[in-house]
Design an enzyme around this catalytic site. Sequence first.
Site, PDB file in Angstrom:
ATOM      1  N   HIS A 164     -26.198  30.216   6.360  1.00  0.00           N
ATOM      2  CA  HIS A 164     -26.179  31.173   7.466  1.00  0.00           C
ATOM      3  C   HIS A 164     -27.563  31.220   8.102  1.00  0.00           C
ATOM      4  O   HIS A 164     -28.572  31.277   7.387  1.00  0.00           O
ATOM      5  CB  HIS A 164     -25.762  32.553   6.945  1.00  0.00           C
ATOM      6  CG  HIS A 164     -25.566  33.525   8.059  1.00  0.00           C
ATOM      7  ND1 HIS A 164     -24.415  33.571   8.820  1.00  0.00           N
ATOM      8  CD2 HIS A 164     -26.396  34.471   8.583  1.00  0.00           C
ATOM      9  CE1 HIS A 164     -24.538  34.507   9.745  1.00  0.00           C
ATOM     10  NE2 HIS A 164     -25.734  35.059   9.633  1.00  0.00           N
TER      11      HIS A 164
ATOM     12  N   SER B  67     -25.058  18.913  12.660  1.00  0.00           N
ATOM     13  CA  SER B  67     -26.394  18.418  12.307  1.00  0.00           C
ATOM     14  C   SER B  67     -26.691  18.652  10.821  1.00  0.00           C
ATOM     15  O   SER B  67     -27.391  17.850  10.194  1.00  0.00           O
ATOM     16  CB  SER B  67     -27.472  19.062  13.186  1.00  0.00           C
ATOM     17  OG  SER B  67     -27.587  20.436  12.912  1.00  0.00           O
ATOM     18  N   ASN B  68     -26.131  19.712  10.250  1.00  0.00           N
ATOM     19  CA  ASN B  68     -26.322  19.913   8.802  1.00  0.00           C
ATOM     20  C   ASN B  68     -25.533  18.889   7.993  1.00  0.00           C
ATOM     21  O   ASN B  68     -26.032  18.369   6.990  1.00  0.00           O
ATOM     22  CB  ASN B  68     -25.907  21.331   8.394  1.00  0.00           C
ATOM     23  CG  ASN B  68     -27.018  22.324   8.647  1.00  0.00           C
ATOM     24  OD1 ASN B  68     -28.039  22.301   7.969  1.00  0.00           O
ATOM     25  ND2 ASN B  68     -26.836  23.169   9.647  1.00  0.00           N
TER      26      ASN B  68
HETATM   27  C1  GAR Z   1     -25.933  26.302  11.672  1.00  0.00           C
HETATM   28  O1  GAR Z   1     -27.035  26.921  12.262  1.00  0.00           O
HETATM   29  C2  GAR Z   1     -25.347  27.205  10.596  1.00  0.00           C
HETATM   30  O2  GAR Z   1     -26.309  27.953   9.909  1.00  0.00           O
HETATM   31  C3  GAR Z   1     -24.473  28.093  11.444  1.00  0.00           C
HETATM   32  O3  GAR Z   1     -23.861  27.216  12.364  1.00  0.00           O
HETATM   33  C4  GAR Z   1     -24.781  26.174  12.678  1.00  0.00           C
HETATM   34  C5  GAR Z   1     -24.076  24.838  12.572  1.00  0.00           C
HETATM   35  O4  GAR Z   1     -24.897  23.827  13.081  1.00  0.00           O
HETATM   36  N1  GAR Z   1     -23.529  28.797  10.647  1.00  0.00           N
HETATM   37  C6  GAR Z   1     -23.153  30.042  10.922  1.00  0.00           C
HETATM   38  O5  GAR Z   1     -23.564  30.667  11.886  1.00  0.00           O
HETATM   39  C7  GAR Z   1     -22.147  30.647   9.936  1.00  0.00           C
HETATM   40  N2  GAR Z   1     -21.961  32.029  10.167  1.00  0.00           N
HETATM   41  P1  GAR Z   1     -24.528  22.282  12.838  1.00  0.00           P
HETATM   42  O6  GAR Z   1     -23.070  22.100  13.251  1.00  0.00           O
HETATM   43  O7  GAR Z   1     -25.460  21.547  13.754  1.00  0.00           O
HETATM   44  O8  GAR Z   1     -24.748  21.977  11.387  1.00  0.00           O
END
Ligand code: GAR
Length: 189
Positions: free
Chosen positions: A103, A13-14
């Site tokens: 993070h 999603s990011n």
């Molecule tokens: C996000 O919340 C990011 O901050 C976290 O993984 C998720 C990925 O979401 N990262 C960590 O925990 C790193 N230690 P996404 O795949 O939907 O972007």
Amino acid sequence: MQSVIIFASGGGSNANAIINYFKKNQTVLVSLIVCNNEDAGVLEIAKKNNVPFWVISKKTLEDKTIIDQLKEYKPSIIVLAGFLWKVPPTIIKAFRGRIINIHPSLLPKYGGKGMYGQNVHKAVIENKEQESGITIHYVNEAYDEGAVIMQAHCPVIPGEPAKELAQRVLKLEHFYLPRTIDLLLQSMN
Ligand code: GAR
């Protein structure tokens, strides 16, 4: 043209927020998505948006030939957006000061090995924290310890499940990560 490479392991999603933010920008291109999981949702996002992607093994990540292959995309910045493998020191050295990570907590709290996704939010709730948030930081050899670029805070609502806190934190990520990348890229011009 400034090039952005995204490393991701999960739903993406990011990555999606970054791609959408820069879609109409003629000077910034998400040039590559690097993923370590062939079933990750981020690959669908890459395909839908015509972003080239690699699915890599640990061996590929640790092979030093990956550095020249990444350099072919001339990245101004490499963004770890939910990338769950440790980035080898050789890559960090080759792109020092140009790799950032997001993070889902207020580091140094709730960082380090094993602290990802729901694990982070559950620990925040168990410890009865009154606030949580996000940290965007440079990546160095020590996990989750690189210099902080920005943090954004949100309240933890007493009694809420980790899933709800996670959603609130993720909204902050989607807003601040693309804008932070944008500011960093502008400062490199
Ligand atoms: C996000 O919340 C990011 O901050 C976290 O993984 C998720 C990925 O979401 N990262 C960590 O925990 C790193 N230690 P996404 O795949 O939907 O972007």
